[in-house]
Motif scaffolding. Sequence first.
Motif, PDB file in Angstrom:
ATOM      1  N   ILE A   1      -8.757  -7.328  -5.698  1.00  0.00           N
ATOM      2  CA  ILE A   1      -8.093  -8.363  -4.882  1.00  0.00           C
ATOM      3  C   ILE A   1      -7.166  -9.203  -5.749  1.00  0.00           C
ATOM      4  O   ILE A   1      -6.040  -9.538  -5.350  1.00  0.00           O
ATOM      5  CB  ILE A   1      -9.148  -9.237  -4.175  1.00  0.00           C
ATOM      6  CG1 ILE A   1      -9.868  -8.423  -3.083  1.00  0.00           C
ATOM      7  CG2 ILE A   1      -8.505 -10.480  -3.560  1.00  0.00           C
ATOM      8  CD1 ILE A   1     -11.041  -9.142  -2.448  1.00  0.00           C
TER       9      ILE A   1
ATOM     10  N   ASP B   1      -6.197  -6.397   6.111  1.00  0.00           N
ATOM     11  CA  ASP B   1      -5.145  -5.512   6.589  1.00  0.00           C
ATOM     12  C   ASP B   1      -5.125  -5.475   8.115  1.00  0.00           C
ATOM     13  O   ASP B   1      -4.056  -5.522   8.745  1.00  0.00           O
ATOM     14  CB  ASP B   1      -5.375  -4.107   6.033  1.00  0.00           C
ATOM     15  CG  ASP B   1      -4.180  -3.187   6.232  1.00  0.00           C
ATOM     16  OD1 ASP B   1      -3.287  -3.188   5.379  1.00  0.00           O
ATOM     17  OD2 ASP B   1      -4.150  -2.471   7.258  1.00  0.00           O
TER      18      ASP B   1
ATOM     19  N   ASN C   1       0.818  -1.206   0.000  1.00  0.00           N
ATOM     20  CA  ASN C   1       0.000   0.000   0.000  1.00  0.00           C
ATOM     21  C   ASN C   1       0.856   1.262   0.000  1.00  0.00           C
ATOM     22  O   ASN C   1       0.554   2.243  -0.691  1.00  0.00           O
ATOM     23  CB  ASN C   1      -0.936   0.013   1.209  1.00  0.00           C
ATOM     24  CG  ASN C   1      -2.013  -1.054   1.123  1.00  0.00           C
ATOM     25  OD1 ASN C   1      -2.270  -1.596   0.052  1.00  0.00           O
ATOM     26  ND2 ASN C   1      -2.642  -1.361   2.239  1.00  0.00           N
TER      27      ASN C   1
ATOM     28  N   HIS D   1      -6.050  -0.234   6.198  1.00  0.00           N
ATOM     29  CA  HIS D   1      -6.244   0.365   4.883  1.00  0.00           C
ATOM     30  C   HIS D   1      -6.659  -0.650   3.826  1.00  0.00           C
ATOM     31  O   HIS D   1      -6.407  -1.850   3.963  1.00  0.00           O
ATOM     32  CB  HIS D   1      -4.942   1.056   4.430  1.00  0.00           C
ATOM     33  CG  HIS D   1      -4.391   2.020   5.420  1.00  0.00           C
ATOM     34  ND1 HIS D   1      -3.453   1.642   6.370  1.00  0.00           N
ATOM     35  CD2 HIS D   1      -4.658   3.334   5.653  1.00  0.00           C
ATOM     36  CE1 HIS D   1      -3.147   2.687   7.129  1.00  0.00           C
ATOM     37  NE2 HIS D   1      -3.869   3.727   6.712  1.00  0.00           N
ATOM     38  N   GLU D   2      -7.245  -0.095   2.768  1.00  0.00           N
ATOM     39  CA  GLU D   2      -7.651  -0.873   1.595  1.00  0.00           C
ATOM     40  C   GLU D   2      -7.423   0.034   0.389  1.00  0.00           C
ATOM     41  O   GLU D   2      -8.069   1.084   0.267  1.00  0.00           O
ATOM     42  CB  GLU D   2      -9.122  -1.254   1.734  1.00  0.00           C
ATOM     43  CG  GLU D   2      -9.751  -1.928   0.533  1.00  0.00           C
ATOM     44  CD  GLU D   2     -11.224  -2.250   0.800  1.00  0.00           C
ATOM     45  OE1 GLU D   2     -11.475  -3.204   1.545  1.00  0.00           O
ATOM     46  OE2 GLU D   2     -12.098  -1.521   0.286  1.00  0.00           O
TER      47      GLU D   2
ATOM     48  N   SER E   1     -16.059   1.341   1.678  1.00  0.00           N
ATOM     49  CA  SER E   1     -14.887   0.653   1.133  1.00  0.00           C
ATOM     50  C   SER E   1     -14.444   1.344  -0.140  1.00  0.00           C
ATOM     51  O   SER E   1     -15.172   2.167  -0.715  1.00  0.00           O
ATOM     52  CB  SER E   1     -15.206  -0.819   0.850  1.00  0.00           C
ATOM     53  OG  SER E   1     -16.106  -0.936  -0.239  1.00  0.00           O
TER      54      SER E   1
ATOM     55  N   ARG F   1     -14.411  -5.260  -6.585  1.00  0.00           N
ATOM     56  CA  ARG F   1     -13.640  -5.757  -5.446  1.00  0.00           C
ATOM     57  C   ARG F   1     -12.823  -6.992  -5.838  1.00  0.00           C
ATOM     58  O   ARG F   1     -11.627  -7.093  -5.508  1.00  0.00           O
ATOM     59  CB  ARG F   1     -14.563  -6.090  -4.277  1.00  0.00           C
ATOM     60  CG  ARG F   1     -13.796  -6.624  -3.051  1.00  0.00           C
ATOM     61  CD  ARG F   1     -14.699  -7.018  -1.910  1.00  0.00           C
ATOM     62  NE  ARG F   1     -15.341  -5.852  -1.312  1.00  0.00           N
ATOM     63  CZ  ARG F   1     -16.621  -5.576  -1.388  1.00  0.00           C
ATOM     64  NH1 ARG F   1     -17.444  -6.387  -2.046  1.00  0.00           N
ATOM     65  NH2 ARG F   1     -17.124  -4.504  -0.823  1.00  0.00           N
TER      66      ARG F   1
ATOM     67  N   MET G   1      -4.822  -6.222  -3.948  1.00  0.00           N
ATOM     68  CA  MET G   1      -5.418  -5.434  -2.863  1.00  0.00           C
ATOM     69  C   MET G   1      -5.736  -6.314  -1.658  1.00  0.00           C
ATOM     70  O   MET G   1      -6.259  -7.420  -1.810  1.00  0.00           O
ATOM     71  CB  MET G   1      -6.702  -4.765  -3.354  1.00  0.00           C
ATOM     72  CG  MET G   1      -7.368  -3.886  -2.287  1.00  0.00           C
ATOM     73  SD  MET G   1      -8.999  -3.279  -2.751  1.00  0.00           S
ATOM     74  CE  MET G   1     -10.039  -4.686  -2.287  1.00  0.00           C
ATOM     75  N   THR G   2      -5.393  -5.833  -0.475  1.00  0.00           N
ATOM     76  CA  THR G   2      -5.862  -6.467   0.763  1.00  0.00           C
ATOM     77  C   THR G   2      -7.048  -5.663   1.266  1.00  0.00           C
ATOM     78  O   THR G   2      -7.010  -4.428   1.282  1.00  0.00           O
ATOM     79  CB  THR G   2      -4.762  -6.491   1.850  1.00  0.00           C
ATOM     80  OG1 THR G   2      -4.231  -5.175   2.005  1.00  0.00           O
ATOM     81  CG2 THR G   2      -3.641  -7.440   1.476  1.00  0.00           C
ATOM     82  N   THR G   3      -8.106  -6.348   1.672  1.00  0.00           N
ATOM     83  CA  THR G   3      -9.290  -5.650   2.172  1.00  0.00           C
ATOM     84  C   THR G   3      -9.003  -5.044   3.542  1.00  0.00           C
ATOM     85  O   THR G   3      -7.978  -5.350   4.172  1.00  0.00           O
ATOM     86  CB  THR G   3     -10.486  -6.606   2.281  1.00  0.00           C
ATOM     87  OG1 THR G   3     -10.195  -7.587   3.288  1.00  0.00           O
ATOM     88  CG2 THR G   3     -10.765  -7.290   0.954  1.00  0.00           C
ATOM     89  N   LEU G   4      -9.914  -4.196   4.003  1.00  0.00           N
ATOM     90  CA  LEU G   4      -9.759  -3.599   5.334  1.00  0.00           C
ATOM     91  C   LEU G   4      -9.607  -4.674   6.402  1.00  0.00           C
ATOM     92  O   LEU G   4      -8.753  -4.586   7.286  1.00  0.00           O
ATOM     93  CB  LEU G   4     -10.973  -2.716   5.653  1.00  0.00           C
ATOM     94  CG  LEU G   4     -11.049  -1.363   4.954  1.00  0.00           C
ATOM     95  CD1 LEU G   4     -12.438  -0.773   5.096  1.00  0.00           C
ATOM     96  CD2 LEU G   4     -10.010  -0.404   5.526  1.00  0.00           C
TER      97      LEU G   4
END
Length: 765
Positions: free
Chosen positions: A734, A744, A495, A707-708, A612, A730, A738-741
Motif C-alpha cells: 500500500i 479499487d 494497475n 483488482h489488487e 488477496s 500488505r 497498491m490499492t486494495t480490492l
Amino acid sequence: MSFQFQPDSTASVDERLRIRKSLQEITNRIHAAQNIPQILIDFKEDFLDLFNADMITIYVVDKLRNEIYSLMLAGSQLKEIRVPISNQSIAGYVANTYNIVNIADAYNQSELKAIDFELTFDSSWDKKSGFRSKQVLATPIFHEEQLLGVIQILNKRNGQPKFSEDDVGLAMEIAEVLGVAFYNQRRFARRRRTRFDFLITRGLIKEEEMDTAWSEAREQKESIEHYLMRKYRISKDDVGHSFEEFYRCRFVDYNDKAVIPGDLIKNLKKDYLARELWVPLGTVDGFVQVIMDDPNNILKRDAIENLLKTKKVKYDVALPEDILKYINLFFRSADGEHSFSELLGKLDDEDIGYGDEDGSDVVTESDSVIMQLVNKIINDAYARRASDIHVEPNVGRKNVEIRFRVDGDCTLYQTVPYSYRAALISRIKIMSNLDITVKRLPQDGKIKFRRNTGEELELRVASIPTQGGVEDVVMRLLAKGETMPLEEMGLLKRNYNELVNMITKPYGMILVVGPTGSGKTTTLHAALRHINRPDRKIWTAEDPVEITQYGLRQVQVQPKIGFDFAAAMRSFLRADPDIIMVGEMRDFETAKIGVEASLTGHLVFSTLHTNSAPETIVRLLDMGIDPLNFADALLGILAQRLVRTLCLNCKEPYHPGREEYDEIVQSYGEEDFAKLNIPYNNSFRLFRAKGCDLCDKTGYKGRMGIHELVVATDGIKRLIQKHESVETLRNKAISEGMTTLLQDGILKSLRGLTDFMQVRRVCIK
C-alpha cells in the motif's frame, strides 16, 4: 369533536379579525376545491401566512400501502412525497399514534425520546434541500373518527422558540376543515370511481380528457390503457399504480424470465386463457397467484377456482397485452422449439399416471421428450448468459428446481415434477459419460453439446448425492470465449501500466489470484494476447481450454491419466518455450517447477485460489517454496473479483446521505480517501440500480473486475526473503501505491460503474 380557534388575547383587534377572515376564506376555498391535489398544492402560501411559518406539508393517508403522501411542484411537474406510517418520522408518528406533536427542535434527540422512545426525525429532506428544520407542529386530520391525513408545519418566522397554544388550536381547526373536505372528495370520487381515478387525482390527466379518451380508444380499436400511454405519455408505472388503488391488489408487469407453472397450466387451453384474459403464474404461500384483466369479475373468479380446483387463489391485475405475453411465453417458444410446458405436457401424454404410490418412476432416460427437455435447459442457460445450471430435487416439496447462475447470482429457471427427477439426472449422466447405476457417490464428467446453430458448448458436470436418496447435478457452461483486450479489463491506470510493464519482461513469474469464477483465466488470456507475437513461443496448460487464441499452443491436461499441470510444465520445458501459462498452481510440485522455469529465462503465468495478493506470497512460502528463489522469480501478483455492473440504460444518480458517505470513507481508509479530494457537498453523486427491460428489472447487467496488484519491488522482495507476515506485506505494498480490492471497488462505484453494496458483497478489505 369541534375546535374553535381563539386568537391570542394580546393580539390587536385588527389582527384577530385578519386571522378570522383568512381562516374563513381558506375554509371556503378548500370546500370549493375540485380535487385533493388542488388542496395539497394551491393553498400552501395562505397557510404559511396564517401560521407565520416557513413550510407546511399536508399529507393524505394511503391505506393500501400504509403510507401518507403529499404532492409538491418541481418546476411544472407534480412529484410525490411518501412517508411510512411509523415512528421513523414525525409525520409518520402522528399518523401512527393520532397524537399532536409540538417540538421546539427536531434535532434534539432527548426531546423526541420524551415524546416516544421510538420517535426519530427523518433528516433526509433537509440534507437534499439545504433547509434546516427546527420547530415542528404536526396534527392528525380526522373525520368521523377516521384518519384521513396529517398537517405538518415547520419553523416560526418570528423566531419564537416553539409554536404557541394558539397555533395548536388553529392547526386543529384547519385539520377539522380538511377532514370534511377529504371525506367529501373521497365520497364524491366513489360515486364515479373508475380504474383510472388515480391518474385524475394526481393531475396526470384531466377528467374531460379521460372522457374523450374512452371514446377515441374505442374508435381506433385500441385498448384504453395503451391509448393513454401513447396519447398522453402516461407511464406504465402510473397506470399500474392506478390499477392497484382501484382493485386493491398488486399490479404485475410482464417478465420474460418468469418460471413456467407447468403443474398449473397442463390442463388449461391456450385459446381459452387468451379469450378470458387470465393465467396462473405460480403458487406463493399455498395460494395460486392468478393475473387477470379485471379482478373484480366475480363470475370469472368462480370459473377460475373451479378449473384450478381450489379456493385458495390470490388475484392480481395486469394489462391485457401482458397477460397475452405470459400465455404465449408459457405455451409457445419463440425460436420454434417446443416450450417447456409443451414438453411437460408431452411427457404426461406419453405416461399417464407417471408416478405410482411408492414414488417409483415410469418416465425413463431414453424418452425422446426427456432428451428435448435437457437440450432446452442447456440452450436456455446459454441464451441467458448463465455460467452454471443447478438441478435440485426437493424431497419435501416433491419437485425438481432448476436454477441458473447469471452474473454471479442464482435465479430460479423452472420447476419440474418430482417424478421426472431420475430420468432427468440419468439423461445428463449419459450425456457426460457417467455411470447411471452409481447414485451414492459423487461423479465428475463433461458434455460436448452442439447447438442447432452448429456452435459447440462444453459443460463440466458434477453429480452429488443429497439428503433423501436423491442426486443434485451442477453443470458449468464452458462456452468457447473470445479473448478480451487488456485495455477492456477495467484496470485502473496504475494497475494497467504496472501490469503491462510486468508482462513485457523477458522472464519471471506473474500470478493472478482469486476464487473460482473470478475471471482469472480471462485476465491471463488478455495478458497473453497483449504479448502474443510470431517471434514468441507460448505454451499453455489448461483444464479445460475455455478460450482459444491463435498463436498459442494450448494443451488440455488429463489428471485421470497422470497428465497433470506439473507433467505438462515438465514437457513444456523440453519444447523450447518463451512463455508458459499454467492453469493453476495447486500443489508444491507445480509451484516449484514454475519458480524454476522463471529463473531459467522463461516468463511464467499462473493462477492460485487465494483471497488477496499479499496472502498469495505467504501461501506459497508455506507450501515449501524457497523464499530466496521465489523472491528472485516473482514479478507481481494480481488479485481480482467480479462485481455486477449497473445497467447503463437505467442507472440513476442520487445524492447519498452523510451516513453513506462516511461509511465509504471509513471502508476506503480516512487517510487514503483524503488524498482523493472528494468532499461531501451538494454536488456529490453516486449511482444506484433502478431496473428496466434490458436488465430484467434488476438494475444490473454484466460484470467487471476489481483488482489488487502487488508489484515485486526490491522492498517486497526483501520482505519475501524474510518470510514476513501478510499484514507487513500488505502495508508495504500500500505504501508503494497498491490499492486494495475494496479500494479499487469503491473507486469504480464513485465513477458510477457499480455500487458500494455490490463491492461489499465480493470483498472484505
